[in-house]
Design a protein around this motif. Structure first.
Motif, PDB file in Angstrom:
ATOM      1  N   ALA A  18       0.860  -1.193   0.000  1.00 45.03           N
ATOM      2  CA  ALA A  18       0.000   0.000   0.000  1.00 45.03           C
ATOM      3  C   ALA A  18       0.887   1.230   0.000  1.00 45.03           C
ATOM      4  O   ALA A  18       1.835   1.324   0.780  1.00 45.03           O
ATOM      5  N   THR A  19       0.591   2.168  -0.863  1.00 44.70           N
ATOM      6  CA  THR A  19       1.357   3.414  -0.869  1.00 44.70           C
ATOM      7  C   THR A  19       0.658   4.427   0.033  1.00 44.70           C
ATOM      8  O   THR A  19      -0.500   4.249   0.402  1.00 44.70           O
ATOM      9  N   GLU A  20       1.378   5.512   0.366  1.00 41.43           N
ATOM     10  CA  GLU A  20       0.774   6.522   1.256  1.00 41.43           C
ATOM     11  C   GLU A  20      -0.473   7.150   0.644  1.00 41.43           C
ATOM     12  O   GLU A  20      -1.381   7.552   1.357  1.00 41.43           O
ATOM     13  N   ASP A  21      -0.530   7.244  -0.676  1.00 46.27           N
ATOM     14  CA  ASP A  21      -1.710   7.850  -1.301  1.00 46.27           C
ATOM     15  C   ASP A  21      -2.840   6.838  -1.490  1.00 46.27           C
ATOM     16  O   ASP A  21      -3.755   7.050  -2.288  1.00 46.27           O
ATOM     17  N   ALA A  22      -2.795   5.750  -0.723  1.00 47.31           N
ATOM     18  CA  ALA A  22      -3.866   4.748  -0.642  1.00 47.31           C
ATOM     19  C   ALA A  22      -4.099   3.988  -1.939  1.00 47.31           C
ATOM     20  O   ALA A  22      -5.217   3.597  -2.248  1.00 47.31           O
ATOM     21  N   SER A  23      -3.021   3.755  -2.683  1.00 45.09           N
ATOM     22  CA  SER A  23      -3.102   2.870  -3.843  1.00 45.09           C
ATOM     23  C   SER A  23      -2.588   1.499  -3.419  1.00 45.09           C
ATOM     24  O   SER A  23      -1.582   1.403  -2.727  1.00 45.09           O
TER      25      SER A  23
END
Lengths: 413, 267
Positions: free
Chosen positions: A310-315
């Motif tokens: 999971a990336t910080e930008d919620a992808s």
């Protein structure tokens, strides 16, 4: 003259409020990870509530406030403050252990759904706690910003031993085969006898460490703020390799924050530069870099034969080094309504499902690899009470628009 | 982030944060020394502004007798008084706003320094992640962070009572130094006296709720300003400081020193 004085007072008061944090500042809300035990997942919401959620229907089983009384600062603070929690709660038997950022330990009983004990970890050297508790062998291990690792008796919750490192300890320890491993801001990886607290070995990792050490076979891996990935022999702490090795061009651009994961002969180390560095555990020259284009502070998991990140930008992505393939699973952030949604918490894998704790809004998402379906439960709308009325929990089907992007993989041999 | 925020970040906050980190690295990972070095650097950069402010203040001071005269002559006719004052400013080539402009221009620097100190101190995990996004990808910024927050036994990341007191004292001394020069009409003198007390108290109070690093900046900045002011126009209002302190001393009228004075005179 009165006007001048009032104007001066006005300017200074605005400065005062702006500087003291009433008007702005980084909010401390915590980002507790998720743990699984006996049909339930456990986490702590950003409102400071321990949430127990049934995995079969993603409905809240019970919820309890973790709060402390505070006078507030300069009249801006509330009298009751929600306790921020960054570490993942530990569940063993009937007990749930939670380490609060306020330096307190909270122990709950699952059968009575009540607080068993709440105490300050170290009265003399009281500082914040960021890492999560680890329970095993009759001990509860807790690390503190004061630089100590503490071993408490799991039943009586009394101190058995403590060990001081040269810096803050934010990394949740790893307990394997009677040895407790942890890293510190002093740039060292430590191995202690879990029962006695004796130092077995320590090794330099070049910079501060926030991620937990990862053990696979006879190796232990650590990632550091010096942008390096280290592999040590876990018996004696001797260095096996370091990435990037001398002469390697591929260099991470920012700190390693998240705990890596080992899968199919590769160590997947997510970096705050938005890339995942997959380094072969047998050869440091075999490196595959996956560019996810957003900082990664959340620790990935292996689920359904894939590494889920999971990336910080919620992808949400799945990546696999053996096939050199990365896929965008979903963008959880609705760009119009939830543009500030972020993911910092470590993911949790149960069977073929992966659970994700998002912030702003505070939710737990569940993705089922079997039928490719998403569900979420909104933690910020849950009723905070020891007796949660049935049917009050919001469970919403999440119809994500899955957007697949072309695989962009850089291979460095 | 809005466009102003982005510009603020790129032009001010990121450079300031990275300068702090690099200075700390070259000063033995010492954040206190880094703040002192940066304060000196900021004062060197803003020296032209400081000189302009001091010149404006001096010019205003020189006008005070003429202002008092105008006040006496046209005090009852505010419109004429205002017109005459404007004429006086025009003829003397003095811009009364110049003094204030020079005084308030460094404010963005304070604010960005405060943000940079908070950013570099990074006590919470959120702020640590925030710091990561502020750092340039220079090797030195990675080896320098996290920075040791202790300086002379004080934690620079939390408020410190001693530094808050020092902020108040150093600012009061700085105000006191310039106050007498600005005194003109009794009203202005009274106003200056009020400011002399209000500013140090308010800044001392603010220091109790901000990281000690910022208070350290204010103390060092005031000390530098006192030095610059001294070279520009001498001790100013501080020349009367010993007498002021003596008058405040509770035993001054019946002190041993006073009682002994005649005896020593006899001897």
């Amino acid at each position: 003259m009165k006007k001048t004085i009032l104007a001066v007072f006005g300017v200074l008061l605005i400065m005062l409020s702006a500087l003291s944090g009433c008007a702005s500042g980084t909010a401390i809300a915590g980002w507790a990870g998720i743990t699984f035990s006996d049909g339930n997942i456990f986490t702590v919401s950003s409102q400071g509530q321990l949430e127990v959620i049934n995995v079969s229907d993603l409905a809240a089983t019970w919820s309890i406030d973790i709060a402390e009384i505070s006078g507030g600062g300069l009249g801006c603070g509330p009298s009751t403050l929600a306790v921020a929690v960054y570490g993942t709660p530990a569940v063993v038997g009937d007990r749930v252990y939670v380490a609060g950022y306020n330096g307190k330990i909270y122990v709950y009983d699952l059968s009575t759904k009540a607080l068993v004990k709440e105490f300050v970890l170290d009265e003399e050297n009281h500082q914040t706690i960021v890492g999560g508790p680890v329970v095993g062998g009759g001990f509860v291990y807790i690390v503190s910003t004061n630089g100590y690792i503490y071993a408490l008796n799991a039943d009586k919750l009394e101190l058995e031993w403590k060990f001081k490192s040269g810096g803050k300890i934010w990394s949740t320890p790893t307990l394997v085969d009677g040895t407790i491993y942890f890293s510190s801001f002093d740039g060292n990886l430590y191995a202690l006898d879990a029962a006695k607290g004796d130092l077995l070995w320590q090794a330099s990792v070049g910079g501060a460490v926030v991620a937990s050490p990862v053990i696979s076979g006879d190796a232990i891996y650590a990632v550091s703020f010096d942008r390096g990935i280290y592999a040590f022999n876990r018996i004696d702490g001797s260095l096996k390799w370091r990435f990037p090795a001398d002469g390697q061009d591929e260099r991470p651009q920012r700190w390693f924050w998240a705990t890596p994961v080992v899968f199919n002969g590769y160590l997947y180390a997510p970096c705050l530069d938005g890339k995942v560095y997959a380094v072969s555990t047998s050869s440091v020259t075999d490196v595959i870099v996956f560019d996810l284009r957003s900082p990664i502070s959340s620790s990935p998991v292996v689920c359904a034969g894939k590494v889920v990140v999971a990336t910080e930008d919620a992808s949400m992505y799945t990546i696999e080094a053996s096939t050199n393939k990365q896929e965008l699973l979903a963008e959880l952030r609705d760009k119009e309504k939830e543009s500030s949604m972020i993911i910092n918490s470590q993911l949790c894998s149960v069977g073929n499902k992966v659970y994700i704790h998002t912030l702003k809004p505070d939710r737990v998402y569940a993705y089922d690899f079997d039928d490719a379906s998403w569900k979420y439960i909104a933690l910020d709308t849950l009723v905070s009470a020891s007796a949660l009325p049935a049917g009050t929990v919001t469970v919403t089907e999440y119809n994500t628009t899955t957007v697949y992007i072309p695989t962009t993989v850089t291979v460095t041999q | 982030m809005d466009i102003i925020g982005v510009i603020w970040n790129i032009i001010l906050l990121q450079p300031m944060t990275n300068i702090l980190v690099v200075l700390a690295h070259f000063l033995g990972n010492n954040f206190g020394l880094s703040i002192i070095a940066l304060t000196i650097l900021i004062n060197v950069v803003t020296y032209p502004l400081t000189v302009r402010q001091m010149k404006s203040a001096k010019a205003m001071q020189d006008l005070q007798p003429k202002m008092a005269e105008l006040q006496r002559k046209y005090g009852k006719d505010q419109a004429t008084l205002s017109r005459e004052i404007q004429r006086l400013y025009r003829e003397s080539g003095v811009n009364p706003a110049g003094c204030l402009t020079s005084m308030f221009l460094p404010m963005p620097i304070w604010i960005v320094l405060y943000q940079a100190i908070r950013s570099v101190m990074a006590t919470s995990p959120e702020s640590f992640l925030g710091l990561s996004s502020q750092l340039y990808t220079w090797a030195v910024t990675f080896t320098a962070t996290p920075i040791n927050t202790y300086f002379l036994g004080m934690n620079m990341s939390v408020p410190n009572y001693l530094l808050a007191i020092l902020v108040g004292i150093s600012m009061w001394l700085q105000q006191k130094m310039t106050a007498q020069q600005n005194a003109g009409t009794p009203q202005a003198a009274q106003q200056a006296q009020m400011m002399q007390v209000l500013f140090p108290i308010m800044f001392g109070f603010i220091s109790l709720s901000v990281p000690a690093g910022l208070a350290m900046y204010w103390v060092v900045n005031s000390v530098i300003r006192i030095g610059v002011q001294y070279f520009f126009s001498g001790w100013g209002g501080l020349t009367t400081l010993p007498q002021t302190l003596m008058s405040l001393w509770p035993l001054s009228k019946n002190s041993i020193w006073r009682r002994e004075s005649p005896q020593s005179k006899k001897r």
